[in-house]
Design an enzyme around this catalytic site. Structure first.
Site, PDB file in Angstrom:
ATOM      1  CE  LYS A  83      -3.661  -2.699   2.020  1.00  0.00           C
ATOM      2  NZ  LYS A  83      -4.861  -2.771   2.849  1.00  0.00           N
ATOM      3  CB  SER A 131      -6.758  -8.994   9.748  1.00  0.00           C
ATOM      4  OG  SER A 131      -7.189  -7.648   9.749  1.00  0.00           O
TER       5      SER A 131
HETATM    6  P1  13P Z   1      -4.335  -6.154   5.877  1.00  0.00           P
HETATM    7  O1  13P Z   1      -3.546  -7.412   5.773  1.00  0.00           O
HETATM    8  O2  13P Z   1      -3.556  -4.991   6.419  1.00  0.00           O
HETATM    9  O3  13P Z   1      -5.650  -6.367   6.564  1.00  0.00           O
HETATM   10  O4  13P Z   1      -4.688  -5.711   4.365  1.00  0.00           O
HETATM   11  C1  13P Z   1      -5.181  -6.656   3.488  1.00  0.00           C
HETATM   12  C2  13P Z   1      -5.177  -6.070   2.133  1.00  0.00           C
HETATM   13  O5  13P Z   1      -5.897  -5.144   1.846  1.00  0.00           O
HETATM   14  C3  13P Z   1      -4.237  -6.614   1.156  1.00  0.00           C
HETATM   15  O6  13P Z   1      -4.492  -6.145  -0.119  1.00  0.00           O
END
Ligand code: 13P
Length: 253
Positions: free
Chosen positions: A11, A216
């Site tokens: 991200k 998660s």
């Molecule tokens: P998390 O693992 O931080 O919950 O994010 C999942 C995600 O959106 C992966 O693309």
């Protein structure tokens, strides 16, 4: 037989220095050997880091992905990054339709269809995300929502091309919340998605498609999630930002 994959979606995290360091750490741990060498390892850093990170990873062992791409190949699209540009810096896979792109940047089926086609035309691998929000699950609409997301975009492909797609089921209520879907909930949806594919393209194609779970997922719950027959790995957000934690998930296979 389909491939297991663990993909890290970084991200909008890490500056360039931190990103290169993280990639080097993951690369060193992968080089030491992973539990199941057939598991595919993918990392999706921010656009700005891709070129530099491509220089520090073993491309035979780690696949470089981007988190998004433009709908068009080139031209006057200020601020966009095309698949051709991505390909030129070593990107081989593209995450499409992440819920954050759908909800914050208004990506609708029409947008995703264009991106999907352009990714495939350029021989890159699309990782297509789908998943319901909490209100939809609470209203028992989750199957309907995911069915529509998949049918309206992916099912426009021929069977031959569809085989190149990786699907990531990411229930929005589980993303970044620490509230993981139970392995039963993940399995139930993954099996449902595989049935949809079997109905459209036949069971041979359905059995060949990798379906990842995202939301998660961390080293402590990955083994349980991946033990389910239709869960072929994970798309990992937060836990992909720490090399040891990410590798704990990779080694859950
Ligand atoms: P998390 O693992 O931080 O919950 O994010 C999942 C995600 O959106 C992966 O693309």
């Amino acid at each position: 037989m389909r491939k297991n994959i663990v993909a890290g979606n970084w991200k909008m995290n890490t500056n360039l220095e931190e990103g290169i360091l993280l990639a080097k750490e993951i690369n060193a741990l992968v080089a030491k050997g992973i539990n199941d060498p057939k598991t595919g390892v993918i990392i999706a850093p921010p656009f700005t880091h891709l070129h530099a990170i491509n220089q520090v990873i073993d491309n035979d062992k780690i696949c470089l992905a981007s988190q998004n791409c433009a709908t068009d190949e080139k031209g006057a699209f200020t601020g966009e990054v095309s698949v051709k540009i991505l390909k030129s810096v070593g990107v081989k896979a593209v995450i499409l339709g992440h819920s954050e792109r759908r909800s914050y940047y208004g990506e609708v089926n029409e947008t995703l269809l264009k991106k999907l086609n352009i990714v495939l035309e350029n021989e890159m691998k699309p990782i297509f995300c789908c998943g319901e929000v909490l209100a939809e699950r609470e209203a028992s609409k989750h199957f309907k929502v995911v069915k529509e997301q998949i049918e309206n975009v992916l099912f426009s492909l021929s069977a031959e091309v569809f085989k190149k797609v990786v699907i990531a089921y990411e229930p929005v209520w589980a993303i970044g919340t620490g509230k993981t879907a139970s392995s039963e909930q993940a399995q139930e949806m993954h099996a449902f998605i595989r049935t949809l594919i079997a109905e459209k393209y036949g069971s041979e194609v359905a059995l060949d498609i990798t379906i990842l779970y995202g939301g998660s997922c961390k080293a402590s719950n990955a083994k349980e999630l991946f033990s389910k027959p239709d869960v072929d790995g994970g798309l990992i957000g937060g836990a992909s930002l720490v090399a040891d934690e990410f590798m704990g998930i990779v080694n859950a296979f």
